[in-house]
Design a protein around this motif. Structure first.
Motif, PDB file in Angstrom:
ATOM      1  N   THR A 170       1.363  21.398  19.889  1.00 26.49           N
ATOM      2  CA  THR A 170       0.273  21.161  19.207  1.00 26.49           C
ATOM      3  C   THR A 170      -1.127  20.620  19.812  1.00 26.49           C
ATOM      4  OG1 THR A 170      -0.356  20.519  16.873  1.00 26.49           O
ATOM      5  CG2 THR A 170       0.743  19.114  18.314  1.00 26.49           C
ATOM      6  N   VAL A 171      -2.289  20.852  19.404  1.00 30.08           N
ATOM      7  CA  VAL A 171      -3.533  20.407  19.764  1.00 30.08           C
ATOM      8  C   VAL A 171      -3.985  19.334  18.902  1.00 30.08           C
ATOM      9  CG1 VAL A 171      -5.861  20.899  20.183  1.00 30.08           C
ATOM     10  CG2 VAL A 171      -4.306  22.457  20.687  1.00 30.08           C
ATOM     11  N   LEU A 172      -4.074  18.118  19.312  1.00 29.57           N
ATOM     12  CA  LEU A 172      -4.354  16.719  18.647  1.00 29.57           C
ATOM     13  C   LEU A 172      -5.705  16.726  17.909  1.00 29.57           C
ATOM     14  CD1 LEU A 172      -2.879  13.917  21.014  1.00 29.57           C
ATOM     15  CD2 LEU A 172      -1.980  15.185  18.903  1.00 29.57           C
ATOM     16  N   ALA A 173      -5.927  16.577  16.809  1.00 29.44           N
ATOM     17  CA  ALA A 173      -7.226  16.572  15.981  1.00 29.44           C
ATOM     18  C   ALA A 173      -6.996  15.211  15.130  1.00 29.44           C
ATOM     19  CB  ALA A 173      -7.563  17.769  15.345  1.00 29.44           C
ATOM     20  N   PRO A 174      -8.361  14.699  14.947  1.00 26.62           N
ATOM     21  CA  PRO A 174      -8.247  13.638  14.012  1.00 26.62           C
ATOM     22  C   PRO A 174      -7.880  14.186  12.343  1.00 26.62           C
ATOM     23  CG  PRO A 174      -9.994  13.340  15.127  1.00 26.62           C
ATOM     24  CD  PRO A 174      -9.776  14.759  15.331  1.00 26.62           C
ATOM     25  N   SER A 175      -7.198  13.166  11.679  1.00 25.58           N
ATOM     26  CA  SER A 175      -6.734  13.758  10.153  1.00 25.58           C
ATOM     27  C   SER A 175      -6.593  12.363   9.262  1.00 25.58           C
ATOM     28  CB  SER A 175      -5.686  14.492  10.162  1.00 25.58           C
ATOM     29  OG  SER A 175      -4.736  13.966  10.904  1.00 25.58           O
ATOM     30  N   ALA A 176      -6.582  12.543   8.195  1.00 29.04           N
ATOM     31  CA  ALA A 176      -6.805  11.482   7.138  1.00 29.04           C
ATOM     32  C   ALA A 176      -5.420  10.838   7.375  1.00 29.04           C
ATOM     33  CB  ALA A 176      -6.781  11.797   6.051  1.00 29.04           C
ATOM     34  N   TRP A 177      -5.147   9.618   7.485  1.00 24.80           N
ATOM     35  CA  TRP A 177      -4.080   8.936   7.562  1.00 24.80           C
ATOM     36  C   TRP A 177      -3.921   7.738   6.274  1.00 24.80           C
ATOM     37  CZ3 TRP A 177       0.612   8.980  10.732  1.00 24.80           C
ATOM     38  CH2 TRP A 177       1.387   7.900  10.516  1.00 24.80           C
ATOM     39  N   THR A 178      -2.849   7.754   5.631  1.00 27.91           N
ATOM     40  CA  THR A 178      -2.857   6.872   4.518  1.00 27.91           C
ATOM     41  C   THR A 178      -1.529   5.948   4.652  1.00 27.91           C
ATOM     42  OG1 THR A 178      -4.348   8.007   2.946  1.00 27.91           O
ATOM     43  CG2 THR A 178      -2.972   6.254   2.171  1.00 27.91           C
ATOM     44  N   ASP A 179      -1.532   4.669   4.892  1.00 28.20           N
ATOM     45  CA  ASP A 179      -0.459   4.068   4.993  1.00 28.20           C
ATOM     46  C   ASP A 179      -0.084   2.992   3.621  1.00 28.20           C
ATOM     47  OD1 ASP A 179      -2.150   2.332   6.150  1.00 28.20           O
ATOM     48  OD2 ASP A 179      -0.819   2.108   7.927  1.00 28.20           O
ATOM     49  N   THR A 180       1.043   2.241   3.536  1.00 27.10           N
ATOM     50  CA  THR A 180       0.934   1.180   2.598  1.00 27.10           C
ATOM     51  C   THR A 180       1.813  -0.075   3.113  1.00 27.10           C
ATOM     52  OG1 THR A 180       3.213   2.121   2.473  1.00 27.10           O
ATOM     53  CG2 THR A 180       1.514   3.073   0.915  1.00 27.10           C
ATOM     54  N   ILE A 181       1.357  -1.234   2.318  1.00 31.01           N
ATOM     55  CA  ILE A 181       1.818  -2.489   2.508  1.00 31.01           C
ATOM     56  C   ILE A 181       2.990  -2.609   1.655  1.00 31.01           C
ATOM     57  CG2 ILE A 181       1.204  -4.964   2.523  1.00 31.01           C
ATOM     58  CD1 ILE A 181      -1.785  -4.144   2.581  1.00 31.01           C
ATOM     59  N   ASP A 182       4.137  -2.798   2.201  1.00 26.19           N
ATOM     60  CA  ASP A 182       5.380  -3.001   1.387  1.00 26.19           C
ATOM     61  C   ASP A 182       5.764  -4.419   1.355  1.00 26.19           C
ATOM     62  OD1 ASP A 182       5.679  -0.154   1.253  1.00 26.19           O
ATOM     63  OD2 ASP A 182       6.442   0.011   3.038  1.00 26.19           O
ATOM     64  N   ALA A 183       6.467  -4.708   0.046  1.00 22.58           N
ATOM     65  CA  ALA A 183       6.642  -6.041  -0.073  1.00 22.58           C
ATOM     66  C   ALA A 183       7.908  -6.184  -1.071  1.00 22.58           C
ATOM     67  CB  ALA A 183       5.768  -6.875  -0.382  1.00 22.58           C
ATOM     68  N   LEU A 184       8.562  -7.230  -1.442  1.00 24.02           N
ATOM     69  CA  LEU A 184       9.315  -7.346  -2.550  1.00 24.02           C
ATOM     70  C   LEU A 184       8.805  -8.673  -3.455  1.00 24.02           C
ATOM     71  CD1 LEU A 184      12.849  -7.667  -0.775  1.00 24.02           C
ATOM     72  CD2 LEU A 184      12.216  -5.737  -2.110  1.00 24.02           C
ATOM     73  N   GLY A 185       8.717  -8.301  -4.581  1.00 27.18           N
ATOM     74  CA  GLY A 185       8.166  -9.104  -5.811  1.00 27.18           C
ATOM     75  C   GLY A 185       9.310  -9.568  -6.983  1.00 27.18           C
ATOM     76  N   THR A 186       8.796 -10.579  -7.425  1.00 23.48           N
ATOM     77  CA  THR A 186       9.766 -11.107  -8.673  1.00 23.48           C
ATOM     78  C   THR A 186       8.844 -11.014  -9.871  1.00 23.48           C
ATOM     79  OG1 THR A 186      10.815 -12.575  -7.150  1.00 23.48           O
ATOM     80  CG2 THR A 186      10.883 -13.374  -9.627  1.00 23.48           C
ATOM     81  N   ALA A 187       9.344 -10.413 -10.855  1.00 28.67           N
ATOM     82  CA  ALA A 187       8.633 -10.424 -12.293  1.00 28.67           C
ATOM     83  C   ALA A 187       8.655 -11.457 -12.947  1.00 28.67           C
ATOM     84  CB  ALA A 187       9.028  -9.180 -13.048  1.00 28.67           C
ATOM     85  N   THR A 188       7.554 -11.785 -13.816  1.00 31.93           N
ATOM     86  CA  THR A 188       7.484 -13.004 -14.732  1.00 31.93           C
ATOM     87  C   THR A 188       6.985 -12.400 -15.922  1.00 31.93           C
ATOM     88  OG1 THR A 188       5.468 -13.844 -13.810  1.00 31.93           O
ATOM     89  CG2 THR A 188       7.504 -14.924 -12.874  1.00 31.93           C
ATOM     90  N   ALA A 189       7.080 -13.134 -17.074  1.00 31.24           N
ATOM     91  CA  ALA A 189       6.447 -12.690 -18.342  1.00 31.24           C
ATOM     92  C   ALA A 189       4.960 -12.974 -18.286  1.00 31.24           C
ATOM     93  CB  ALA A 189       7.153 -13.259 -19.449  1.00 31.24           C
ATOM     94  N   ARG A 190       4.175 -12.349 -19.090  1.00 32.75           N
ATOM     95  CA  ARG A 190       2.712 -12.726 -19.321  1.00 32.75           C
ATOM     96  C   ARG A 190       2.743 -14.346 -19.660  1.00 32.75           C
ATOM     97  NH1 ARG A 190      -1.614  -9.685 -23.399  1.00 32.75           N
ATOM     98  NH2 ARG A 190      -3.421 -10.882 -22.613  1.00 32.75           N
ATOM     99  N   GLU A 191       3.408 -14.614 -21.043  1.00 31.79           N
ATOM    100  CA  GLU A 191       3.594 -16.116 -21.348  1.00 31.79           C
ATOM    101  C   GLU A 191       5.306 -16.083 -21.484  1.00 31.79           C
ATOM    102  OE1 GLU A 191       1.244 -18.054 -21.679  1.00 31.79           O
ATOM    103  OE2 GLU A 191      -0.486 -16.719 -21.646  1.00 31.79           O
ATOM    104  N   SER A 192       5.671 -17.388 -21.230  1.00 30.33           N
ATOM    105  CA  SER A 192       7.016 -17.714 -21.166  1.00 30.33           C
ATOM    106  C   SER A 192       7.276 -19.222 -21.634  1.00 30.33           C
ATOM    107  CB  SER A 192       7.808 -17.347 -19.842  1.00 30.33           C
ATOM    108  OG  SER A 192       9.218 -17.566 -19.840  1.00 30.33           O
ATOM    109  N   VAL A 193       8.337 -19.408 -22.381  1.00 28.83           N
ATOM    110  CA  VAL A 193       8.484 -20.652 -22.840  1.00 28.83           C
ATOM    111  C   VAL A 193      10.013 -20.881 -23.448  1.00 28.83           C
ATOM    112  CG1 VAL A 193       7.695 -20.624 -25.356  1.00 28.83           C
ATOM    113  CG2 VAL A 193       7.425 -22.643 -24.479  1.00 28.83           C
ATOM    114  N   SER A 194      10.630 -22.153 -23.201  1.00 31.83           N
ATOM    115  CA  SER A 194      11.773 -22.363 -23.876  1.00 31.83           C
ATOM    116  C   SER A 194      11.617 -23.328 -25.054  1.00 31.83           C
ATOM    117  CB  SER A 194      12.599 -23.260 -22.700  1.00 31.83           C
ATOM    118  OG  SER A 194      12.959 -22.575 -21.658  1.00 31.83           O
TER     119      SER A 194
END
Length: 362
Positions: free
Chosen positions: A38-62
């Motif tokens: 193949t002949v090399l040529a510039p093309s669009a590249w899109t990558d991502t930042i991957d992580a692990l997250g913990t969900a919390t409620a918008r508001e939370s109370v006991s």
């Protein structure tokens, strides 16, 4: 006799050399390797930042009680959705209600005497000090009434905001004390997701940026949210940055405490990229086979960047317009001669493989 033997050996050697030359002339030696390039040529590249997250409620109370008292009535069940101000639990309040009635009577009496003396004071029939004393009595009675009213309200536990209740922890007749959890209340109409990213990704993050999340609880489903906050500090130990995103959660699929896989898409950039199949790696070094003059290849060291399934970003070592080998690299070495798979098939009188063209047309 020895001279004749020597001459015979020389003659045999010359014959063998002549035969070898004829053989090479008929196409002997290593044949060209059949590869695809193949002949090399510039093309669009899109990558991502991957992580692990913990969900919390918008508001939370006991929900807890402010006083020590027995539960008179429970007005909810586990998992109920409630509105702000809904009464959830009523504690026993007989003594406080009696005290409220007493305080209300004392206030009414003090107010009546105050109004009478106010009229007399206007006509200067009583001393000003006597009127001021009655004013103080009236104000003290009012403060006492407000205090008892507050005590009565402490025996009614209401929802501070709209949300979903957790498991009910009390029953009528239970004794509760300050700190006793009656139930949890979470506003899950919108979920906050906290995760950390390496400091090198700081420049790629901004408020309002789109975030995608996935959960093992819902295979194949993707949730979309936006970044609402990027931490102001980088952790000196982990060299990471705290990020918060928020997700609309109308179906209440996401719950507080869930672990989610997060991906933040970077902005697209033009770069050189090659199929992963074409890359050769030896230890920490990576190489490509670049096709040069007379269809001979040279092994070129390259610096690789980001990866995504099936593709690798190339940062250094080759440039746009270079022709590199994609398939057939296993049998190559520096200086090997190559021939394209389509050209080799045509030379053998066989039709070229057009599978890739058919896939592209489909």
């Amino acid at each position: 006799m020895s001279i004749v033997r020597v001459l015979s050996l020389i003659l045999v050697s010359l014959c063998l050399a002549a035969c070898g030359s004829k053989t090479e002339g008929r196409g002997g030696g290593n044949p060209p390797a059949v590869v695809t390039t193949t002949v090399l040529a510039p093309s669009a590249w899109t990558d991502t930042i991957d992580a692990l997250g913990t969900a919390t409620a918008r508001e939370s109370v006991s929900l807890t009680a402010k006083v020590s008292e027995t539960v008179s009535q429970v007005h909810f069940d586990s998992g109920d959705e409630v509105r702000a101000g809904d009464v959830l639990v009523t504690l026993s309040d007989r003594a406080t209600v009696a005290g409220l009635n007493e305080a209300a009577a004392d206030y009414r009496e003090a107010q009546t005497l105050f109004e009478r003396q106010q009229d007399l004071a206007k006509r200067q029939l009583i001393a000003a000090s006597q009127f001021d004393a009655q004013r103080a009595v009236r104000d003290a009675a009012k403060a006492r009434l407000d205090q008892v009213r507050s005590q009565v309200s402490d025996r009614v536990i209401s929802a501070p905001f709209a949300g979903v209740l957790g498991v009910r922890q009390v029953s009528p007749g239970s004794l509760v004390t300050p700190g006793t959890v009656i139930a949890t209340l979470d506003d899950v109409s919108r979920i906050k997701l906290d995760f950390s990213v390496p400091e090198r990704s700081l420049a790629a993050l901004a408020n309002g940026q789109t975030v995608h999340a996935r959960s093992d609880a819902y295979p194949g489903e993707q949730f979309t949210g936006t970044i609402t906050s990027v931490g102001s500090r980088v952790d000196a130990v982990t060299r990471s940055l705290a990020v918060r995103a928020e997700f609309d959660n109308p179906a209440h699929k996401l719950r507080p405490g869930m672990l989610l896989e997060v991906s933040v898409q970077r902005a697209a950039r033009d770069t050189l990229q090659v199929p992963e199949l074409s890359l050769q790696q030896v230890g920490q070094e990576a190489f490509l086979f670049r096709v040069g003059a007379e269809d001979k290849v040279e092994q070129v060291p390259v610096k690789i960047g980001a990866r995504r399934p099936g593709w690798v970003e190339i940062l250094e070592g080759v440039k746009a317009g270079d022709r590199v080998v994609v398939e057939g690299t296993v049998k190559l070495k520096g200086g090997s001669k190559i021939v394209e798979a389509g050209a080799a098939a045509a030379a053998d009188g066989k039709p070229a493989d057009t599978t890739a063209d058919k896939r592209g047309g489909a």
